[in-house]
Motif scaffolding. Structure first.
Motif, PDB file in Angstrom:
ATOM      1  N   ALA A 341       0.964  -1.103  -0.102  1.00 49.10           N
ATOM      2  CA  ALA A 341       0.197   0.139   0.022  1.00 49.10           C
ATOM      3  C   ALA A 341       0.896   1.252   0.155  1.00 49.10           C
ATOM      4  O   ALA A 341       0.602   2.332  -0.740  1.00 49.10           O
ATOM      5  N   LEU A 363      -5.604 -11.091  -1.964  1.00 53.71           N
ATOM      6  CA  LEU A 363      -6.599 -10.715  -3.092  1.00 53.71           C
ATOM      7  C   LEU A 363      -7.779  -9.500  -2.646  1.00 53.71           C
ATOM      8  O   LEU A 363      -7.855  -8.893  -3.579  1.00 53.71           O
ATOM      9  N   GLY A 364      -8.241  -9.817  -1.331  1.00 57.32           N
ATOM     10  CA  GLY A 364      -9.144  -8.687  -1.121  1.00 57.32           C
ATOM     11  C   GLY A 364      -8.624  -7.549  -0.670  1.00 57.32           C
ATOM     12  O   GLY A 364      -9.239  -6.446  -0.830  1.00 57.32           O
ATOM     13  N   ALA A 365      -7.302  -7.750   0.151  1.00 56.86           N
ATOM     14  CA  ALA A 365      -6.955  -6.384   0.763  1.00 56.86           C
ATOM     15  C   ALA A 365      -5.994  -5.473  -0.140  1.00 56.86           C
ATOM     16  O   ALA A 365      -6.062  -4.430  -0.074  1.00 56.86           O
ATOM     17  N   VAL A 366      -5.359  -6.018  -1.193  1.00 58.26           N
ATOM     18  CA  VAL A 366      -4.433  -5.484  -1.956  1.00 58.26           C
ATOM     19  C   VAL A 366      -5.171  -4.599  -3.073  1.00 58.26           C
ATOM     20  O   VAL A 366      -6.152  -5.022  -3.780  1.00 58.26           O
ATOM     21  N   ASP A 367      -5.065  -3.325  -3.179  1.00 56.62           N
ATOM     22  CA  ASP A 367      -5.698  -2.439  -3.960  1.00 56.62           C
ATOM     23  C   ASP A 367      -5.130  -2.076  -5.182  1.00 56.62           C
ATOM     24  O   ASP A 367      -4.675  -0.905  -5.438  1.00 56.62           O
ATOM     25  N   SER A 368      -4.636  -3.001  -5.934  1.00 60.55           N
ATOM     26  CA  SER A 368      -4.030  -2.797  -7.330  1.00 60.55           C
ATOM     27  C   SER A 368      -4.923  -3.262  -8.515  1.00 60.55           C
ATOM     28  O   SER A 368      -5.989  -4.217  -8.168  1.00 60.55           O
ATOM     29  N   ALA A 369      -4.746  -2.848  -9.791  1.00 62.06           N
ATOM     30  CA  ALA A 369      -5.503  -3.347 -10.877  1.00 62.06           C
ATOM     31  C   ALA A 369      -5.468  -4.823 -10.955  1.00 62.06           C
ATOM     32  O   ALA A 369      -6.578  -5.184 -11.511  1.00 62.06           O
ATOM     33  N   ILE A 370      -4.406  -5.245 -10.753  1.00 64.06           N
ATOM     34  CA  ILE A 370      -4.159  -6.880 -10.892  1.00 64.06           C
ATOM     35  C   ILE A 370      -3.846  -7.353  -9.692  1.00 64.06           C
ATOM     36  O   ILE A 370      -2.721  -6.923  -9.287  1.00 64.06           O
ATOM     37  N   VAL A 371      -4.448  -8.321  -9.333  1.00 62.21           N
ATOM     38  CA  VAL A 371      -3.844  -9.031  -7.798  1.00 62.21           C
ATOM     39  C   VAL A 371      -4.045 -10.526  -8.229  1.00 62.21           C
ATOM     40  O   VAL A 371      -5.034 -11.002  -8.514  1.00 62.21           O
TER      41      VAL A 371
END
Lengths: 425, 425
Positions: A341, A363-371
């Motif tokens: 983050a 997968l839920g917490a990382v705020d990227s275009a692609i996880v």
């Protein structure tokens, strides 16, 4: 004198914008078949004109060598027979995609009998500002055309002659298909002032797509009066959870970093749970170093791997686009998420883990275009996603996020069909 | 002194932005049920605190009367028991909508076994800059919250005290549901400098939504370093094709203009085929004039209707938001489409026609967010579209076009699940 030249440039850019607007109006109404014919004719023209394109590229290469560009830069700039053929084949692949324009995205009825449909329409005129390889001129121009848009392509000055030669084939294809050649244009000059002018041509450009490093994107956000679809290079992370499969970790991290170091989906920082670092890291770092990768580690990493150089704080924020990897130990998944983050560019991050709960949390917490989970970050690519082709990976949050292909280069409108309905109240 | 105050304001705005960013991180992870609980608690608080809200509104009304605001403006500003109850009911209606966050928008497999899903996520922190009624504070704050976003609401100075009283209820609802009160905030002051600061807070605001007239939107595009989702007022057109049903024309045009003259979907210009003007126009203009509408016509219209005033060129570009209608004769559908392309604001246009080919041509060629056939332009509204509630009608081409409801206040990300895939080549 300078003012006179700027006035001339300004006038030229306005004329170019007006022609693009006019071309976009026509393109928005033509059947997909006409656009595909133009793309196939452009591919044929590119093959026929390959010697001229390679000769033009020679002029760019000569200037680049004289300016002392690095070997990697020279390689990105070079066009040979094989690369010209790849560009032509790329145009044909885009022609073979379904026409996005006119597709119905949703359709419903209201209780009062109104029939509402949301249908795809072109974005209009797209201004693309890019720094990199000349093949972007072919790909970006073709994707815009496929989606019914006119394009104004402003590439790097180092590929000016190559890009103009490629443009000539695109325009020949348009003319052979009876479409306006002004559907794809380039500013007539390499002057940087042309970029500033593009960013203010809100009456003739609908969207600006910058592709490049942070300083370009920041300049565009600072100056643009036109909506921006930003493509920032990726500071991508791979995170080795303590439950990662050791063999998979070696293969996937090596691929994520070293398959191609110069693409935006390449991993730039490796995070590893300290609880499993002694077991997981040594074979991973061994493989990387054997492949020629420099390791910049935090204290814990340097203790495990003496060949690692100590990382400085700026390493966590650096997109190397090179055979260098920053490696850091973390005290668990929450610390990994917090590091991403703070330092990531919201492009692509991957967790390697056999523990499904850990994967779900990441997968839920990382705020990227692609996880990703258990996959190489180098899959961050429109082609790999099945979109056919892409202009790049959008890192903003509006409109298109992630790979930008033909569908992402469209807008939509609502069609409301009634039988004389009036709104009550 | 001014500098000291500006420094204080700057510091206050930065703190507010940091709190919003922190709140957005939390909100993005909470279940829909918690957000709905906050909205219902806010509605209860609003009903309980109705006297305080009405008293705060009284301060705004007093200042507005002293500043000589028009009757229509005073009416827009006024809050009474009924309007407070409508706001509370609006919050409950938003709570009852499905949670957009986490919804799967697409899901597919790749031949290499990668599983790719596109899922909705919040936009993040939304800055809303608006000029109009105090109820926007409740609606916009609630819609942002429902979509998992934090909101910074900058309303007009004329509704400052009303908006703060409404905000107190929203924040009470958040706290009662265990959510951060900073999820909905207002700048601490009515100073215009706060707007300029918001437009540069790119580290803490993800999207700016301006709602208002052309000068506000232009200022925002000029100054903003943050992506903008513009809501421009609508210069909407109704076009009477020569095949229009005469009775339907009277009813629909009267509704499109006069149902409510102050909303962005109200028709501002009526176009009519000259071939049918003598038959179609007189009963339409009669009904409008009888309802108190002023007609500003071109030469042909003034010949048909002597009570019409001659239109000046600026009338074709004017959004009256009042009981005034510009009326022009056109030589057929292509001239109507060209007039709309030149003078419209790409909001909402409607054709009245029994000829299906003419309707299809109009729906295809008019490049507005909403294009209608045989329906009143006043249907341009998220509620009427079945979206539950809306912040407004977006007139840009990126991200959300047309009504902006909870779904349009989200972004998405891609989740890629693998089993150790590496990218070849």
């Amino acid at each position: 004198m300078a003012t006179v030249i700027e006035d001339d440039l300004e006038q030229g850019m306005r004329a170019l914008g007006a022609a693009a607007r006019e071309a976009a109006r026509k393109l928005g109404q033509v059947p997909g078949e006409a656009k595909d014919r133009a793309l196939r004719a452009a591919a044929a023209s590119m093959r026929a004109r390959a010697p001229a394109i390679i000769e033009a590229n020679g002029r760019d290469m000569k200037a680049a060598r004289e300016r002392g560009l690095s070997g990697a830069m020279l390689d990105r700039l070079l066009l040979d027979e094989k690369r010209v053929e790849a560009m032509a084949a790329g145009l044909e692949a885009i022609a073979a995609l379904p026409d996005p324009v006119g597709a119905e995205l949703a359709h419903w009825q209201r209780p009062n009998g109104l029939d509402i449909a949301r249908v795809r329409v072109p974005l209009g005129v797209i201004g693309i500002i890019y720094e990199s390889r000349p093949n972007v001129t072919a790909d970006a121009g073709a994707l815009c055309l496929k989606a019914g848009n006119a394009a104004i392509l402003r590439g790097g000055s180092e590929s000016f002659f190559s890009s103009r030669a490629i443009l000539a084939s695109l325009q020949q294809g348009l003319e052979e298909a009876g479409l306006p050649a002004a559907a794809v244009q380039m500013p007539p000059t390499t002057e940087r002032a042309a970029v500033g002018m593009m960013l203010r041509m809100s009456e003739s450009i609908d969207v600006i797509i910058p592709r490049g490093g942070r300083s370009l994107i920041e300049r565009v956000y600072e100056e643009s009066r036109i909506p921006v679809l930003a493509h920032l290079e990726g500071n991508c992370h791979t995170y080795l959870h303590e439950s990662a499969d050791p063999g998979q970790a070696v293969e996937v991290v090596l691929n994520a970093k070293m398959r191609r170091t110069g693409i935006c989906g390449a991993t730039e920082t490796l995070l590893c749970d300290s609880s499993a670092a002694a077991a997981l890291l040594p074979p991973v770092l061994d493989a990387l170093i054997a492949a020629g990768c420099e390791i910049r580690g935090d204290e814990g990493v340097c203790r495990i791997e003496p060949r690692a150089r100590p990382a400085s704080p700026s390493d966590w924020d650096t997109e190397y686009l090179d055979a260098i990897l920053a490696v850091r130990l973390v005290g668990g998944i929450e610390e990994a998420i917090a590091h991403i983050a703070r330092h990531g560019s919201q492009h692509t991050e991957s967790i390697l883990a056999e523990d499904e709960a850990a994967a779900a949390r990441f997968l839920g917490a990382v705020d990227s275009a692609i996880v990703m989970h258990n996959a190489s970050t180098q899959f961050a690519d429109g082609g790999e996603f099945g979109m056919g082709a892409e202009i790049g990976i959008a890192t903003g949050r509006l409109h298109a996020r992630g790979p930008v292909g033909v569908e992402q280069l469209t807008s939509f409108k609502y069609l409301v069909r009634g039988s004389g309905q009036c709104r009550p109240g």
